[in-house]
Design a protein around this motif. Structure first.
Motif, PDB file in Angstrom:
ATOM      1  N   THR A  61     -12.879 -19.798 -22.752  1.00 46.10           N
ATOM      2  CA  THR A  61     -12.170 -20.377 -21.712  1.00 46.10           C
ATOM      3  C   THR A  61     -11.018 -21.372 -22.195  1.00 46.10           C
ATOM      4  OG1 THR A  61     -14.011 -21.792 -21.107  1.00 46.10           O
ATOM      5  CG2 THR A  61     -14.112 -19.675 -19.751  1.00 46.10           C
ATOM      6  N   GLU A  62     -11.490 -22.245 -23.069  1.00 41.28           N
ATOM      7  CA  GLU A  62     -10.684 -23.371 -23.326  1.00 41.28           C
ATOM      8  C   GLU A  62      -9.708 -22.597 -24.334  1.00 41.28           C
ATOM      9  OE1 GLU A  62     -12.430 -26.158 -26.110  1.00 41.28           O
ATOM     10  OE2 GLU A  62     -10.418 -26.687 -26.668  1.00 41.28           O
ATOM     11  N   LYS A  63      -9.766 -21.596 -25.049  1.00 41.90           N
ATOM     12  CA  LYS A  63      -8.654 -20.748 -25.721  1.00 41.90           C
ATOM     13  C   LYS A  63      -7.554 -20.348 -24.721  1.00 41.90           C
ATOM     14  CE  LYS A  63      -9.656 -18.042 -29.352  1.00 41.90           C
ATOM     15  NZ  LYS A  63      -9.919 -16.665 -30.135  1.00 41.90           N
ATOM     16  N   GLU A  64      -8.377 -19.557 -23.499  1.00 41.34           N
ATOM     17  CA  GLU A  64      -7.449 -18.950 -22.604  1.00 41.34           C
ATOM     18  C   GLU A  64      -6.741 -19.921 -22.012  1.00 41.34           C
ATOM     19  OE1 GLU A  64      -9.800 -17.294 -19.243  1.00 41.34           O
ATOM     20  OE2 GLU A  64     -10.465 -15.717 -20.958  1.00 41.34           O
ATOM     21  N   ARG A  65      -7.083 -21.295 -21.471  1.00 39.76           N
ATOM     22  CA  ARG A  65      -6.453 -22.431 -21.006  1.00 39.76           C
ATOM     23  C   ARG A  65      -5.265 -22.764 -21.928  1.00 39.76           C
ATOM     24  NH1 ARG A  65      -7.440 -28.047 -20.250  1.00 39.76           N
ATOM     25  NH2 ARG A  65      -8.881 -27.721 -22.095  1.00 39.76           N
ATOM     26  N   THR A  66      -5.418 -22.711 -23.293  1.00 38.79           N
ATOM     27  CA  THR A  66      -4.419 -22.895 -24.343  1.00 38.79           C
ATOM     28  C   THR A  66      -3.463 -21.988 -24.232  1.00 38.79           C
ATOM     29  OG1 THR A  66      -6.418 -23.505 -25.572  1.00 38.79           O
ATOM     30  CG2 THR A  66      -4.573 -24.608 -26.196  1.00 38.79           C
ATOM     31  N   MET A  67      -3.718 -20.800 -24.227  1.00 36.14           N
ATOM     32  CA  MET A  67      -2.686 -19.825 -24.302  1.00 36.14           C
ATOM     33  C   MET A  67      -2.030 -19.749 -23.270  1.00 36.14           C
ATOM     34  SD  MET A  67      -3.174 -18.257 -27.104  1.00 36.14           S
ATOM     35  CE  MET A  67      -3.467 -16.707 -27.847  1.00 36.14           C
ATOM     36  N   LYS A  68      -2.497 -19.930 -21.991  1.00 34.82           N
ATOM     37  CA  LYS A  68      -1.620 -19.996 -20.786  1.00 34.82           C
ATOM     38  C   LYS A  68      -0.551 -21.192 -21.125  1.00 34.82           C
ATOM     39  CE  LYS A  68      -2.936 -19.953 -15.756  1.00 34.82           C
ATOM     40  NZ  LYS A  68      -3.856 -20.510 -15.092  1.00 34.82           N
ATOM     41  N   ILE A  69      -0.886 -22.297 -21.507  1.00 32.90           N
ATOM     42  CA  ILE A  69       0.171 -23.338 -21.686  1.00 32.90           C
ATOM     43  C   ILE A  69       1.217 -22.866 -22.653  1.00 32.90           C
ATOM     44  CG2 ILE A  69       0.173 -25.672 -22.765  1.00 32.90           C
ATOM     45  CD1 ILE A  69      -2.605 -26.430 -21.480  1.00 32.90           C
ATOM     46  N   LEU A  70       0.680 -22.066 -23.867  1.00 33.82           N
ATOM     47  CA  LEU A  70       1.698 -21.496 -24.776  1.00 33.82           C
ATOM     48  C   LEU A  70       2.518 -20.955 -23.892  1.00 33.82           C
ATOM     49  CD1 LEU A  70      -0.423 -20.854 -28.069  1.00 33.82           C
ATOM     50  CD2 LEU A  70       1.696 -22.354 -27.596  1.00 33.82           C
ATOM     51  N   ASP A  71       1.936 -19.805 -23.250  1.00 31.91           N
ATOM     52  CA  ASP A  71       2.866 -19.006 -22.507  1.00 31.91           C
ATOM     53  C   ASP A  71       4.073 -19.986 -21.422  1.00 31.91           C
ATOM     54  OD1 ASP A  71       1.976 -16.679 -23.434  1.00 31.91           O
ATOM     55  OD2 ASP A  71       0.448 -16.299 -21.762  1.00 31.91           O
ATOM     56  N   GLU A  72       3.368 -20.918 -20.956  1.00 33.71           N
ATOM     57  CA  GLU A  72       4.630 -21.742 -20.435  1.00 33.71           C
ATOM     58  C   GLU A  72       5.335 -22.333 -21.334  1.00 33.71           C
ATOM     59  OE1 GLU A  72       2.637 -24.890 -18.094  1.00 33.71           O
ATOM     60  OE2 GLU A  72       1.298 -23.455 -17.089  1.00 33.71           O
ATOM     61  N   LEU A  73       5.197 -22.620 -22.399  1.00 34.11           N
ATOM     62  CA  LEU A  73       6.087 -23.167 -23.276  1.00 34.11           C
ATOM     63  C   LEU A  73       7.100 -22.073 -23.741  1.00 34.11           C
ATOM     64  CD1 LEU A  73       4.314 -25.144 -26.192  1.00 34.11           C
ATOM     65  CD2 LEU A  73       6.129 -25.948 -24.757  1.00 34.11           C
ATOM     66  N   ASN A  74       6.630 -21.011 -23.990  1.00 34.63           N
ATOM     67  CA  ASN A  74       7.518 -19.867 -24.379  1.00 34.63           C
ATOM     68  C   ASN A  74       8.390 -19.515 -23.080  1.00 34.63           C
ATOM     69  OD1 ASN A  74       7.067 -19.505 -26.919  1.00 34.63           O
ATOM     70  ND2 ASN A  74       5.055 -17.868 -26.255  1.00 34.63           N
ATOM     71  N   HIS A  75       8.146 -19.793 -21.915  1.00 38.29           N
ATOM     72  CA  HIS A  75       8.651 -19.294 -20.836  1.00 38.29           C
ATOM     73  C   HIS A  75      10.047 -20.364 -20.583  1.00 38.29           C
ATOM     74  CE1 HIS A  75       7.396 -15.598 -19.195  1.00 38.29           C
ATOM     75  NE2 HIS A  75       6.133 -16.236 -19.273  1.00 38.29           N
ATOM     76  N   SER A  76       9.656 -21.658 -21.023  1.00 38.79           N
ATOM     77  CA  SER A  76      10.152 -22.771 -20.744  1.00 38.79           C
ATOM     78  C   SER A  76      11.533 -22.621 -21.689  1.00 38.79           C
ATOM     79  CB  SER A  76      10.007 -24.049 -20.881  1.00 38.79           C
ATOM     80  OG  SER A  76       9.232 -24.255 -22.135  1.00 38.79           O
ATOM     81  N   ARG A  77      11.461 -21.852 -22.945  1.00 34.52           N
ATOM     82  CA  ARG A  77      12.216 -22.008 -23.998  1.00 34.52           C
ATOM     83  C   ARG A  77      13.549 -20.887 -23.694  1.00 34.52           C
ATOM     84  NH1 ARG A  77       9.533 -19.622 -28.643  1.00 34.52           N
ATOM     85  NH2 ARG A  77       8.409 -21.495 -28.608  1.00 34.52           N
ATOM     86  N   PRO A  78      14.820 -21.531 -23.659  1.00 32.12           N
ATOM     87  CA  PRO A  78      15.839 -20.826 -23.261  1.00 32.12           C
ATOM     88  C   PRO A  78      15.951 -19.503 -23.883  1.00 32.12           C
ATOM     89  CG  PRO A  78      16.552 -22.669 -24.439  1.00 32.12           C
ATOM     90  CD  PRO A  78      15.072 -22.543 -24.262  1.00 32.12           C
ATOM     91  N   LYS A  79      16.256 -18.604 -23.293  1.00 30.14           N
ATOM     92  CA  LYS A  79      16.483 -17.151 -23.653  1.00 30.14           C
ATOM     93  C   LYS A  79      17.599 -17.004 -24.706  1.00 30.14           C
ATOM     94  CE  LYS A  79      13.398 -14.453 -21.535  1.00 30.14           C
ATOM     95  NZ  LYS A  79      13.124 -14.835 -20.049  1.00 30.14           N
ATOM     96  N   LEU A  80      18.775 -17.807 -24.223  1.00 35.54           N
ATOM     97  CA  LEU A  80      19.968 -17.714 -24.841  1.00 35.54           C
ATOM     98  C   LEU A  80      20.140 -19.043 -25.669  1.00 35.54           C
ATOM     99  CD1 LEU A  80      22.341 -15.551 -25.439  1.00 35.54           C
ATOM    100  CD2 LEU A  80      23.702 -16.937 -23.670  1.00 35.54           C
ATOM    101  N   ASN A  81      20.318 -19.150 -26.843  1.00 35.95           N
ATOM    102  CA  ASN A  81      20.413 -20.291 -27.521  1.00 35.95           C
ATOM    103  C   ASN A  81      22.000 -20.513 -27.679  1.00 35.95           C
ATOM    104  OD1 ASN A  81      20.572 -22.253 -29.227  1.00 35.95           O
ATOM    105  ND2 ASN A  81      18.785 -21.490 -30.662  1.00 35.95           N
ATOM    106  N   TYR A  82      22.262 -21.266 -27.007  1.00 32.37           N
ATOM    107  CA  TYR A  82      23.853 -21.448 -26.947  1.00 32.37           C
ATOM    108  C   TYR A  82      24.461 -22.058 -28.396  1.00 32.37           C
ATOM    109  CZ  TYR A  82      23.982 -20.894 -22.038  1.00 32.37           C
ATOM    110  OH  TYR A  82      24.165 -20.378 -20.836  1.00 32.37           O
ATOM    111  N   ALA A  83      23.792 -22.813 -29.015  1.00 35.02           N
ATOM    112  CA  ALA A  83      24.121 -23.478 -30.291  1.00 35.02           C
ATOM    113  C   ALA A  83      24.335 -22.383 -31.338  1.00 35.02           C
ATOM    114  CB  ALA A  83      23.146 -24.230 -30.839  1.00 35.02           C
ATOM    115  N   ARG A  84      23.206 -21.260 -31.246  1.00 31.32           N
ATOM    116  CA  ARG A  84      23.241 -20.243 -32.302  1.00 31.32           C
ATOM    117  C   ARG A  84      24.435 -19.067 -31.921  1.00 31.32           C
ATOM    118  NH1 ARG A  84      17.677 -18.078 -34.045  1.00 31.32           N
ATOM    119  NH2 ARG A  84      17.535 -20.237 -35.030  1.00 31.32           N
ATOM    120  N   VAL A  85      24.427 -19.120 -30.715  1.00 32.86           N
ATOM    121  CA  VAL A  85      25.722 -17.909 -30.151  1.00 32.86           C
ATOM    122  C   VAL A  85      27.193 -18.726 -30.780  1.00 32.86           C
ATOM    123  CG1 VAL A  85      26.931 -17.173 -28.312  1.00 32.86           C
ATOM    124  CG2 VAL A  85      24.509 -17.035 -28.254  1.00 32.86           C
ATOM    125  N   VAL A  86      27.241 -19.863 -30.410  1.00 32.11           N
ATOM    126  CA  VAL A  86      28.527 -20.586 -30.906  1.00 32.11           C
ATOM    127  C   VAL A  86      28.810 -20.535 -32.522  1.00 32.11           C
ATOM    128  CG1 VAL A  86      29.692 -22.694 -30.990  1.00 32.11           C
ATOM    129  CG2 VAL A  86      28.732 -22.118 -28.922  1.00 32.11           C
TER     130      VAL A  86
END
Lengths: 341, 180
Positions: free
Chosen positions: A260-285
């Motif tokens: 269950t602890e692993k599940e909890r961590t994975m959930k947090i990881l998913d949140e982290l991934n979601h918060s990451r911007p889809k479009l990286n402006y610096a890279r596009v530029v």
């Protein structure tokens, strides 16, 4: 016995030496801002003099500069007001940075935000409105306003409504409700502006039927609501020490279920991934910049090819040569062909 | 010793995420056994379930360390990665930088990496991304934060800082007593 002013002042014929001249000469002219009574001396410090006697040098320098300021001051026309000579200082030129930071713009209310998003403009509303019934101009809001509830003397009972219900009372209640709603929205806007997540909920809420338990809890909360958390409050004779226990921290079991602890961590990881911007402006530029550079180089090369006439000529020469060779070859081939035939 | 709270987990994984991106998942979800994070006196340890169960027998006051120390929480609640985490992070590194032998020593003494000392830099490094530092023998010797993106680095002059130093292997000697 005649006493001279000089004797009293203790200056026997030394006036010229003691009082320095009012004409101060400097290699660079000083800048003045009379409004602020400010002199800025752009001249460099003469170091050898400064090192000889620091205090004297500073004293002399400041005297000279003050003299210049005074000279400048006396160029302003003076007035006499109530037996005193008065200057009217001009407005200061030097811009002094403001003391406090600029005021922040007021946070928008929910409606204002919506209006901005939609691009709506508030309709211009006149202050006075024509009242058909009384044939009068009446204010839109406030005292003696148009459509005032106070002036309603009869309300037709709607067909569907219960005839026994007091329509006047209903009207008053409705108005109260509207006021309450507005107040609620106002508070909500304040809450939004201060970014408070939820309404502050006290651990003890007012109720219609208070129990002794609840009352003692409320009393304990009230006691602890001073700056000293109730430490210096006067106590009653038989009053017990009110104890409010804080919430105890609770952690997950150390070796409980690791899955269950692993599940909890994975959930947090998913949140982290979601918060990451889809479009990286610096890279596009960066990519675009790379592309631009490549394009520029290509264009330059093309331009070079276009302007180099010698190469073109060379090509032309080569082409002529090739044509000649081909002709010779063709002839040879033709000859061969003839022979074969 | 206790498991991390949600906020603490977020802080730790967020920091590791800067270095290895979505590969953090591989740290949590491992095939060769179950691994987890535990906190003990502000230090965060990465530990296998097996070792964890053994470590549980040691009283909290006496327990100095277990598993791999990833770093520690500051008093203000921020998480700092330590060199000891390097071996766990390095295999999944997204951004890498290789140092010339001359610059290697400077870095191991705790200095920032200058453009002049860089021999190679992986592509598509973003500004302020976590970056792992290697020497020319491909041995990870520390990590830091990219001060410039790869594109900016190309046009930078040799004295500009490319990587802000965060941790290096030299700390095993320099900070022997505080490192654990």
């Amino acid at each position: 016995m005649t006493t001279r002013v000089e004797d009293i002042l203790g200056l026997n014929g030394e006036t010229e030496e003691v009082f320095k001249t009012i004409n101060v000469e400097k290699p660079l002219d000083c800048e003045f801002d009379i409004g602020e009574l400010l002199v800025v001396d752009p001249n460099a410090i003469e170091e050898y003099k400064f090192k000889q006697n620091e205090t004297d040098y500073v004293d002399n320098l400041s005297r000279d500069n003050v003299q210049l300021l005074i000279n400048e001051l006396f160029k302003i026309p003076t007035e006499v007001k109530e037996d005193t000579v008065v200057f009217q200082l001009p407005k200061p030129v030097t811009r002094i940075p403001r003391e406090k930071p600029c005021p922040k713009p007021k946070p928008l209310t929910k409606w204002e935000e919506y209006r901005k998003k939609k691009g709506l403009r508030p309709a211009k509303k006149e202050k006075l409105v024509w009242d058909e019934a009384s044939k009068e101009w009446k204010p839109r809001y406030g005292m003696k306003r148009i459509n005032s509830e106070k002036e309603v003397w009869a309300i037709p009972v709607p067909e569907t409504a219960d005839p026994m219900v007091d329509q006047f009372k209903l009207m008053r209640e409705k108005k109260k409700e509207r006021i309450a709603k507005n107040e609620f929205q106002r508070l909500r806007n304040i809450q939004r502006a201060h970014k408070i997540d939820k309404f502050a909920v006290s651990s003890v809420m007012p109720t219609d039927k208070p129990t002794p338990e609840l009352m003692s809890k409320a009393a304990a909360v009230a006691k602890g609501s001073t700056a000293s958390l109730g430490k210096f409050d006067r106590k009653l004779a038989l009053e017990k020490e009110a104890k409010i226990k804080g919430k105890k921290r609770k952690f997950v079991d150390n070796i409980g279920s690791i899955s269950t602890e692993k599940e909890r961590t994975m959930k947090i990881l998913d949140e982290l991934n979601h918060s990451r911007p889809k479009l990286n402006y610096a890279r596009v530029v960066e990519k675009q910049m790379k592309k631009d550079v490549k394009e520029e180089i290509r264009q330059k090369k093309e331009k070079k090819r276009g302007t180099r006439s010698s190469k073109k000529l060379g090509n032309k020469k080569a082409a002529i040569k090739m044509a000649k060779l081909n002709r010779i070859k063709g002839k040879a081939k033709g000859a061969k062909g003839k022979k074969r035939r | 010793m206790r498991p991390l709270t949600d906020d603490e987990t977020k802080a730790v994984l967020g920091k590791v995420d800067k270095f290895i991106g979505s590969s953090v998942k591989l740290l949590v979800d491992r095939e060769d056994g179950t691994y987890c994070f535990r906190i003990q006196k502000d230090r965060v340890f990465y530990i296998s379930e097996k070792v964890l169960k053994v470590a549980c027998n040691v009283p909290r006051a006496q327990l100095l360390m277990m598993g791999v120390c990833f770093g520690k929480f500051t008093k203000t609640g921020k998480f700092r990665l330590q060199v000891t985490a390097l071996d766990q992070i390095a295999p999944y590194a997204k951004a890498k930088i290789w140092l010339k032998p001359s610059a290697e020593q400077q870095f191991l003494y705790g200095h920032n990496v200058l453009k002049g000392g860089v021999s190679r830099l992986s592509e598509n490094v973003e500004k302020y991304q976590g970056i792992i530092v290697y020497n020319m023998n491909d041995v990870p010797i520390g990590f830091g934060v990219a001060a410039k993106s790869t594109q900016e680095c190309r046009n930078a002059d040799p004295m500009t800082i490319v990587v802000f130093h965060q941790a290096d292997v030299g700390e095993y000697l320099r900070c022997e007593d505080s490192l654990l």
